[in-house]
Enzyme design. Structure first.
Site, PDB file in Angstrom:
ATOM      1  N   ASP A  38       0.815  -1.213   0.000  1.00  0.00           N
ATOM      2  CA  ASP A  38       0.000   0.000   0.000  1.00  0.00           C
ATOM      3  C   ASP A  38       0.854   1.271   0.000  1.00  0.00           C
ATOM      4  O   ASP A  38       0.386   2.345   0.343  1.00  0.00           O
ATOM      5  CB  ASP A  38      -0.977  -0.007   1.194  1.00  0.00           C
ATOM      6  CG  ASP A  38      -0.238  -0.011   2.522  1.00  0.00           C
ATOM      7  OD1 ASP A  38       1.011  -0.111   2.504  1.00  0.00           O
ATOM      8  OD2 ASP A  38      -0.902   0.096   3.565  1.00  0.00           O
ATOM      9  N   HIS A 253      18.223   2.349 -22.061  1.00  0.00           N
ATOM     10  CA  HIS A 253      17.402   2.783 -20.929  1.00  0.00           C
ATOM     11  C   HIS A 253      17.963   2.232 -19.621  1.00  0.00           C
ATOM     12  O   HIS A 253      17.236   1.723 -18.776  1.00  0.00           O
ATOM     13  CB  HIS A 253      15.944   2.360 -21.126  1.00  0.00           C
ATOM     14  CG  HIS A 253      15.235   3.170 -22.162  1.00  0.00           C
ATOM     15  ND1 HIS A 253      13.959   2.903 -22.587  1.00  0.00           N
ATOM     16  CD2 HIS A 253      15.629   4.249 -22.877  1.00  0.00           C
ATOM     17  CE1 HIS A 253      13.607   3.783 -23.515  1.00  0.00           C
ATOM     18  NE2 HIS A 253      14.607   4.602 -23.708  1.00  0.00           N
ATOM     19  N   ASP A 270      21.214  11.122 -18.884  1.00  0.00           N
ATOM     20  CA  ASP A 270      19.978  11.465 -19.604  1.00  0.00           C
ATOM     21  C   ASP A 270      18.941  11.736 -18.528  1.00  0.00           C
ATOM     22  O   ASP A 270      18.511  10.821 -17.820  1.00  0.00           O
ATOM     23  CB  ASP A 270      19.567  10.289 -20.503  1.00  0.00           C
ATOM     24  CG  ASP A 270      18.365  10.612 -21.386  1.00  0.00           C
ATOM     25  OD1 ASP A 270      17.617  11.563 -21.066  1.00  0.00           O
ATOM     26  OD2 ASP A 270      18.166   9.898 -22.391  1.00  0.00           O
ATOM     27  N   ASP A 281      14.257  17.434 -21.031  1.00  0.00           N
ATOM     28  CA  ASP A 281      14.837  16.140 -21.408  1.00  0.00           C
ATOM     29  C   ASP A 281      16.198  16.391 -22.047  1.00  0.00           C
ATOM     30  O   ASP A 281      16.270  16.822 -23.191  1.00  0.00           O
ATOM     31  CB  ASP A 281      13.887  15.435 -22.390  1.00  0.00           C
ATOM     32  CG  ASP A 281      14.343  14.027 -22.730  1.00  0.00           C
ATOM     33  OD1 ASP A 281      15.342  13.559 -22.147  1.00  0.00           O
ATOM     34  OD2 ASP A 281      13.708  13.410 -23.595  1.00  0.00           O
ATOM     35  N   HIS A 360      17.905   3.835 -32.181  1.00  0.00           N
ATOM     36  CA  HIS A 360      16.676   4.584 -31.858  1.00  0.00           C
ATOM     37  C   HIS A 360      16.494   5.760 -32.807  1.00  0.00           C
ATOM     38  O   HIS A 360      17.373   6.074 -33.602  1.00  0.00           O
ATOM     39  CB  HIS A 360      16.678   5.030 -30.396  1.00  0.00           C
ATOM     40  CG  HIS A 360      17.826   5.924 -29.999  1.00  0.00           C
ATOM     41  ND1 HIS A 360      17.847   7.274 -30.224  1.00  0.00           N
ATOM     42  CD2 HIS A 360      19.010   5.641 -29.376  1.00  0.00           C
ATOM     43  CE1 HIS A 360      18.969   7.787 -29.747  1.00  0.00           C
ATOM     44  NE2 HIS A 360      19.704   6.824 -29.246  1.00  0.00           N
ATOM     45  N   HIS A 364      11.656  12.934 -30.369  1.00  0.00           N
ATOM     46  CA  HIS A 364      10.272  12.698 -29.947  1.00  0.00           C
ATOM     47  C   HIS A 364       9.690  14.039 -29.531  1.00  0.00           C
ATOM     48  O   HIS A 364      10.417  14.970 -29.193  1.00  0.00           O
ATOM     49  CB  HIS A 364      10.204  11.672 -28.809  1.00  0.00           C
ATOM     50  CG  HIS A 364      11.030  12.006 -27.605  1.00  0.00           C
ATOM     51  ND1 HIS A 364      10.640  12.919 -26.656  1.00  0.00           N
ATOM     52  CD2 HIS A 364      12.252  11.563 -27.200  1.00  0.00           C
ATOM     53  CE1 HIS A 364      11.573  13.003 -25.708  1.00  0.00           C
ATOM     54  NE2 HIS A 364      12.570  12.207 -26.022  1.00  0.00           N
ATOM     55  N   HIS A 371       7.747  11.730 -23.536  1.00  0.00           N
ATOM     56  CA  HIS A 371       7.429  11.300 -24.897  1.00  0.00           C
ATOM     57  C   HIS A 371       5.997  11.766 -25.157  1.00  0.00           C
ATOM     58  O   HIS A 371       5.044  11.020 -24.953  1.00  0.00           O
ATOM     59  CB  HIS A 371       7.553   9.777 -25.040  1.00  0.00           C
ATOM     60  CG  HIS A 371       8.965   9.297 -24.892  1.00  0.00           C
ATOM     61  ND1 HIS A 371       9.301   7.975 -24.754  1.00  0.00           N
ATOM     62  CD2 HIS A 371      10.141   9.968 -24.871  1.00  0.00           C
ATOM     63  CE1 HIS A 371      10.617   7.859 -24.647  1.00  0.00           C
ATOM     64  NE2 HIS A 371      11.150   9.059 -24.702  1.00  0.00           N
ATOM     65  N   GLU A 394      18.286  13.943 -30.346  1.00  0.00           N
ATOM     66  CA  GLU A 394      19.146  13.130 -29.487  1.00  0.00           C
ATOM     67  C   GLU A 394      19.835  11.985 -30.215  1.00  0.00           C
ATOM     68  O   GLU A 394      19.544  10.813 -29.966  1.00  0.00           O
ATOM     69  CB  GLU A 394      18.357  12.590 -28.291  1.00  0.00           C
ATOM     70  CG  GLU A 394      17.025  11.946 -28.620  1.00  0.00           C
ATOM     71  CD  GLU A 394      16.314  11.452 -27.356  1.00  0.00           C
ATOM     72  OE1 GLU A 394      16.954  10.713 -26.579  1.00  0.00           O
ATOM     73  OE2 GLU A 394      15.146  11.798 -27.153  1.00  0.00           O
ATOM     74  N   TYR A 398      26.394   3.780 -29.974  1.00  0.00           N
ATOM     75  CA  TYR A 398      26.575   2.816 -28.878  1.00  0.00           C
ATOM     76  C   TYR A 398      27.352   1.624 -29.409  1.00  0.00           C
ATOM     77  O   TYR A 398      26.918   0.963 -30.350  1.00  0.00           O
ATOM     78  CB  TYR A 398      25.211   2.372 -28.343  1.00  0.00           C
ATOM     79  CG  TYR A 398      24.274   3.554 -28.117  1.00  0.00           C
ATOM     80  CD1 TYR A 398      24.297   4.262 -26.910  1.00  0.00           C
ATOM     81  CD2 TYR A 398      23.429   3.990 -29.133  1.00  0.00           C
ATOM     82  CE1 TYR A 398      23.474   5.362 -26.719  1.00  0.00           C
ATOM     83  CE2 TYR A 398      22.600   5.096 -28.946  1.00  0.00           C
ATOM     84  CZ  TYR A 398      22.624   5.774 -27.747  1.00  0.00           C
ATOM     85  OH  TYR A 398      21.816   6.870 -27.569  1.00  0.00           O
ATOM     86  N   ARG A 425      25.458   9.812 -26.103  1.00  0.00           N
ATOM     87  CA  ARG A 425      24.211  10.439 -26.576  1.00  0.00           C
ATOM     88  C   ARG A 425      24.256  11.900 -26.177  1.00  0.00           C
ATOM     89  O   ARG A 425      24.712  12.227 -25.074  1.00  0.00           O
ATOM     90  CB  ARG A 425      22.984   9.739 -25.966  1.00  0.00           C
ATOM     91  CG  ARG A 425      21.653  10.369 -26.369  1.00  0.00           C
ATOM     92  CD  ARG A 425      20.453   9.455 -26.128  1.00  0.00           C
ATOM     93  NE  ARG A 425      20.204   9.098 -24.749  1.00  0.00           N
ATOM     94  CZ  ARG A 425      20.442   7.902 -24.212  1.00  0.00           C
ATOM     95  NH1 ARG A 425      20.933   6.925 -24.949  1.00  0.00           N
ATOM     96  NH2 ARG A 425      20.187   7.667 -22.939  1.00  0.00           N
ATOM     97  N   GLU A 427      21.615  15.278 -26.228  1.00  0.00           N
ATOM     98  CA  GLU A 427      20.198  15.578 -26.447  1.00  0.00           C
ATOM     99  C   GLU A 427      19.851  16.997 -26.029  1.00  0.00           C
ATOM    100  O   GLU A 427      20.164  17.418 -24.915  1.00  0.00           O
ATOM    101  CB  GLU A 427      19.342  14.592 -25.633  1.00  0.00           C
ATOM    102  CG  GLU A 427      17.862  14.880 -25.664  1.00  0.00           C
ATOM    103  CD  GLU A 427      17.045  13.839 -24.897  1.00  0.00           C
ATOM    104  OE1 GLU A 427      17.579  13.241 -23.947  1.00  0.00           O
ATOM    105  OE2 GLU A 427      15.879  13.621 -25.271  1.00  0.00           O
TER     106      GLU A 427
HETATM  107 MG    MG Z   1      16.370  11.958 -22.668  1.00  0.00          MG
HETATM  108 MG    MG Z   2      14.476  12.130 -25.080  1.00  0.00          MG
END
Ligand code: MG
Ligand code: MG
Length: 457
Positions: A38, A253, A270, A281, A360, A364, A371, A394, A398, A425, A427
């Site tokens: 809870d 991620h 990120d 972002d 990717h 976005h 997003h 972005e 990799y 990356r 962005e």
């Molecule tokens: Mg980001």
């Molecule tokens: Mg982003």
């Protein structure tokens, strides 16, 4: 808390009602989400309900009736309840809600009236704009009222509609109207997004200072960000921050954020702050020593060139696809120059040779959600960018080392070997204006020399 005046939401509701035509829209609040048992996670209001009302409490349902002359906007909210408020905080209740939201008192009603009144409110509409599958989010009883009433209104229209010439004949997704409205940010939203971008930058600035002083691990990096976001006025992070050191940066991620940071590592961060419900972002990839190694800098410069080229493409009349192509072409060219790929860049792109290194998309939409919703293509064609849209740029590269992922199949010999273990990356958040791209996060350096200067202070 959010600071938008009632007139902002009135204007948005007018636009939604106009687009609804003869339709009706039913929007429940977001449900409470539990971490375990809870223990509740911090409550995040539903973006669509917020967008149209500024409402930030659970246990509410908004009904918009484009076809009606009266009760065009009806909001059901939980009543004041001293016993509940002692546990979970002050509720606004219908009276204060009407005043705060600028609605007629008769149209802000206690939630308990929803089940008896909703069927009547749906009668006469041609379409019901509601999300049945997600209605349970508001709480099972309220969710089932929405589902039952909507389904019943269709059955009723099937039986009687032919005679009366009225009644809903279908259920459609509210996003068809709301996604499109949310895609274009007005001046007030842009102000909120600037504030979110600024708070996000403040988080990175605090982290950079910490890196200069010496930093032990990914957890400490995350803690610096979160602390600085709150100090800068954010409600918290807009999404779970990524502070990925070394090979962890190859995991798109990555979220554990609990590994040590080693000397000579790159740290991919990120993260973004949420301010007035809007998201920032940002990604930056920094050498924790303050200086890039030769290999790190070579690869970093490729990603930075892709970022710059993609930002340049963020202009009215271009497409989101063109932004992605600009980034992709720059990445392929860079990898050819470094000997990681060989051949003609255009042919390599067509053959999807970039995909293993850049799996990717470049962009976005950004807004109330990290997003943000909205179509990237319409009727099979990439949509044109227009002033007021906000999107991220972005690009990344990799290059996971052998053995990092199960079944990672690397060529032998591997032309990418010198760069294996690096993940980069970069962005930024871009507002489309008549004059071209406005980089909302430009205050944070991306140029490698400027970054090194900032880190070595
Ligand atoms: Mg980001
Ligand atoms: Mg982003």
């Amino acid at each position: 808390m959010h600071g938008f005046p009632p007139s902002t939401f009135q204007r948005r509701r007018s636009a939604a009602l106009h687009r609804l035509g003869k339709g009706v829209m039913v929007l429940p609040s977001a449900g409470r989400v539990y971490r375990a048992g809870d223990s509740e996670l911090p409550y995040r209001p539903d973006s669509e309900l917020f967008y149209l009302t500024g409402w930030t409490e659970p246990d509410a349902v908004l009904v918009l009736r484009g076809f009606a002359d009266d009760a065009r906007v009806v909001l059901y909210v939980a009543p004041r309840d001293p016993a509940a408020e002692q546990w979970t905080g002050i509720r606004m209740g219908p009276g204060a809600a009407a005043e705060r939201l600028g609605l007629p008192p008769a149209d802000v009603r206690p939630l308990e009236r929803l089940s008896s009144e909703l069927p009547g409110l749906l009668t006469g509409a041609d379409l019901v704009h509601a999300r049945l599958g997600e209605a349970h989010g508001v709480g099972e009883d309220v969710g089932s009222v929405v589902v039952r009433s909507t389904v019943a209104s269709l059955a009723l229209a099937r039986r009687r509609g032919a005679r009366t010439g009225s009644g809903p004949r279908g259920i459609v997704d509210p996003g068809g109207i709301l996604d499109e409205l949310r895609l274009f940010k007005d001046a007030e939203e842009v102000r909120a997004m600037r504030a979110a971008a600024d708070a996000s930058v403040a988080g990175f600035e605090a982290l950079f200072d910490r890196v200069v002083a010496g930093i032990d691990g990914e957890a400490e990096a995350e803690a610096e960000l979160l602390r600085a976001f709150r100090r800068a006025g954010a409600s918290g992070p807009a999404y779970a921050p990524i502070t990925a050191a070394g090979v962890n940066a190859c995991i798109l991620h990555y979220g554990a954020n609990d590994a040590p940071i080693l000397e000579g590592d790159l740290l991919l961060v990120d993260a973004g702050a949420e301010v007035r419900m809007y998201a920032g972002d940002i990604s930056r990839t920094i050498p924790v020593s303050g200086r890039f190694s030769t290999r790190q800098r070579e690869l970093y410069e490729v990603v930075e060139a892709a970022r710059a080229s993609a930002v340049e493409a963020c202009r009215p009349g271009r497409t989101v696809e063109a932004v992605h192509e600009a980034a992709s072409l720059a990445l392929v060219r860079g990898l050819v120059d470094l000997g990681v790929l060989s051949g003609d860049p255009a042919v390599l792109l067509a053959e999807e040779a970039l995909r293993p290194f850049f799996p990717h998309r470049t962009s976005h939409w950004l807004g109330l959600e990290t997003h943000d919703p909205g179509d990237y293509a319409r009727e099979g064609r990439a949509r044109l960018l227009e002033p007021g849209m906000v999107l991220t740029v972005e690009p990344g590269l990799y290059l996971p080392p052998p053995g990092l992922f199960q079944g990672l199949d690397l060529p032998d010999p591997d032309p990418a070997a010198p760069f294996r273990g690096l993940g980069i990356r970069i962005e930024d958040d871009i507002l489309i204006t008549d004059d071209g791209p406005e980089n909302l996060t430009a205050a944070l350096p991306t140029d490698p020399d400027a970054l090194e200067a900032r880190l070595t202070g």
